[in-house]
Design a protein around this motif. Structure first.
Motif, PDB file in Angstrom:
ATOM      1  N   CYS A 150       0.862  -1.174   0.000  1.00  0.00           N
ATOM      2  CA  CYS A 150       0.000   0.000   0.000  1.00  0.00           C
ATOM      3  C   CYS A 150       0.905   1.233   0.000  1.00  0.00           C
ATOM      4  CB  CYS A 150      -0.909   0.000   1.225  1.00  0.00           C
ATOM      5  SG  CYS A 150      -2.025  -1.427   1.308  1.00  0.00           S
ATOM      6  N   MET A 167      -4.122   4.782  -2.865  1.00  0.00           N
ATOM      7  CA  MET A 167      -3.545   4.062  -1.728  1.00  0.00           C
ATOM      8  C   MET A 167      -2.934   2.723  -2.122  1.00  0.00           C
ATOM      9  SD  MET A 167      -6.359   4.580   1.302  1.00  0.00           S
ATOM     10  CE  MET A 167      -6.363   6.042   2.359  1.00  0.00           C
ATOM     11  N   TYR A 200       1.016   4.069   1.315  1.00  0.00           N
ATOM     12  CA  TYR A 200       1.260   4.864   2.518  1.00  0.00           C
ATOM     13  C   TYR A 200       2.049   4.089   3.579  1.00  0.00           C
ATOM     14  CZ  TYR A 200      -2.731   1.973   3.745  1.00  0.00           C
ATOM     15  OH  TYR A 200      -3.555   0.881   3.921  1.00  0.00           O
ATOM     16  N   TYR A 255      -3.940  10.881   7.963  1.00  0.00           N
ATOM     17  CA  TYR A 255      -2.802  10.406   7.171  1.00  0.00           C
ATOM     18  C   TYR A 255      -1.490  10.972   7.705  1.00  0.00           C
ATOM     19  CZ  TYR A 255       0.617  10.355   3.393  1.00  0.00           C
ATOM     20  OH  TYR A 255       1.769  10.212   2.673  1.00  0.00           O
ATOM     21  N   PHE A 304      -5.719  11.670   3.012  1.00  0.00           N
ATOM     22  CA  PHE A 304      -4.701  11.142   2.109  1.00  0.00           C
ATOM     23  C   PHE A 304      -4.444  12.162   0.998  1.00  0.00           C
ATOM     24  CE2 PHE A 304      -3.075   8.304  -1.224  1.00  0.00           C
ATOM     25  CZ  PHE A 304      -2.168   7.556  -0.491  1.00  0.00           C
TER      26      PHE A 304
END
Length: 450
Positions: free
Chosen positions: A169, A283, A171, A344, A316
């Motif tokens: 992912c 994401m 992040y 985030y 995000f």
């Protein structure tokens, strides 16, 4: 006799329950060298800081705890400070260079060396230890888990069924820290579960970065349902709880096992992270909102009393007001029993860090607050509907004149509690039927059913 015999060790473990298991294994290895353990840093001859490095806030906390440990060393009450865990792995050389009085740094692939490093630190001619060229992620020595000393209350324990993650992912730092997905063998987990049951554990909480993928790397297919079935046959185990089940990998045989096996709780933690298709794609997630709706409906149709928990990330990069409203309406409609919301966090080295459209912190936090406000109302409504029901509660302790525990809907540390009025003493770790008389936003209140 080990040269560590009688050495007092304090272990500070930060972060998630997967990190906790590493800490428990280290405690077991040190116990094998006849160390003794203390929660008082001032009494410790050695302090181990088992760090989390998933988010920058966690790294900051880790640095604060390292500084607190080093303070004890500077005043002469501590001989060795050792740093382990995810932050140690992620920032190994930086932490080593910045903290010149730290004696050793062990990453997540090296924590099994803790006894050897401690033996060296309490020997003669010790030099600071850090392995800059740590071995790549490998399949763990499964025997280490049988040496664990539980840091949880004796009636429940975490069972880590796999290590690492293949998701990437955008992040997330976990794959870079803990490596690819590696399942443990089924027999080793059954053996460990039996050992824990013999120690009095009644609830096992199954964990991994994605529990639903269990077995795919070594058996070529998803076999979590088979593992649950085998563990449920162990005498003493009453509850099996599932955390970290990615929605796209929940499968029919697993649902069928949850329906048919009374020891598998009707509870599932299913991290979704967002509901806007655009943000989910950014994401690197593998679901769309339509997919999320479908699996929620499927689970609720098959298991009407299921408790659904999820986690979401707001703010995000690129999240517009429309994306947030899409998520807000999704939460309002889906009415999750349990919900965690995180603003985030920008993490260096991740693809998301390089995206355009990063939001201000105050915007991210405001959006997180809005979701939690609506979730508070949803939770209050759901819990109020339980008034008048009788539920089974696992007793955890006593506080302010009332006993408290958890129902099947309550995972340790992250969910609510059930407060129980009882004239008779209730034994910690026992199960009791409770008639629910009242509710708050997140907790239930009742009395022992007669």
């Amino acid at each position: 006799m080990s040269k560590l015999s009688g050495v007092k060790v304090a272990l500070i473990s930060l972060g998630c329950d997967k990190n906790r298991v590493d800490a428990e294994v280290m405690l077991g290895l040190l116990a094998g060298e006849s160390c003794v353990f203390t929660s008082n840093l001032e009494d410790a001859a050695a302090i181990i800081v088992n760090t989390c490095g998933f988010l920058q806030d966690a790294v900051t906390e880790a640095k604060e705890e390292i500084a607190r440990a080093l303070e004890q060393k500077h005043i002469g009450r501590c001989r060795a400070v050792i740093v382990t865990g995810c932050a140690a792995h992620r920032y190994k050389q930086k932490l080593f260079d910045e903290n010149t009085d730290v004696d050793a740094i062990l990453g997540v692939q090296e924590y099994h060396q803790i006894a050897d490093v401690m033996l060296a630190a309490f020997g003669d001619n010790f030099t600071r230890f850090v392995d800059y060229d740590a071995t790549d992620a490998h399949r763990p020595d499964e025997n280490l888990h049988h040496k664990r000393i539980l840091s949880t209350p004796s009636h429940y324990a975490y069972l880590r069924i796999a290590e690492g993650c293949d998701k990437h992912c955008t992040y997330c730092t976990i794959p870079a820290i803990r490596g690819p997905y590696r399942s443990r063998t089924m027999q080793s987990l059954i053996d460990e579960a039996a050992t824990l049951a013999a120690q009095g554990v009644k609830e096992l909480v199954l964990i991994a970065q994605d529990t639903t993928l269990y077995g795919t790397d070594i058996y070529g297919r998803q076999v979590l349902h088979e593992l649950l079935n085998d563990i449920s046959k162990i005498d003493g185990i009453r509850w099996l709880r599932l955390l970290y089940c990615y929605p796209e990998h929940i499968y029919d045989d697993l649902i069928a096992e949850m329906v048919s096996n009374p020891k598998v709780l009707p509870y599932i933690d299913m991290p979704m992270q967002h509901a806007s298709d655009k943000i989910l794609k950014l994401m690197g997630r593998h679901s769309k909102q339509e997919d999320l709706r479908s699996i929620i409906t499927k689970l609720r149709d098959a298991i009407p009393n299921i408790t659904l928990r999820t986690t979401l990330i707001v703010g995000f990069p690129g999240e517009t007001k429309a994306d947030f409203i899409d998520l807000y309406n999704f939460v309002k409609e889906m009415r999750f029993d349990r919900l965690g919301v995180f603003a985030y966090s920008r993490e260096e080295g991740t693809p998301a860090d390089k995206l355009d459209g990063h939001l201000e912190e105050k915007t991210k936090q405001a959006r997180a607050d809005r979701l939690m406000i609506i979730q508070q109302d949803i939770s209050a409504d759901i819990l109020e509907s339980k008034i008048g029901n009788t539920i089974e509660v696992l007793v955890e302790g006593r506080q302010d004149g009332m006993f408290f525990g958890r129902s099947y809907s309550d995972a340790p540390d992250i969910d609510g509690l059930v407060y129980v009025q009882s004239e008779k003493s209730l034994e910690t770790g026992s199960f009791v039927s409770v008639y629910i008389e009242n509710a708050t936003e997140y907790d239930l209140i009742g009395g022992v059913a007669t």
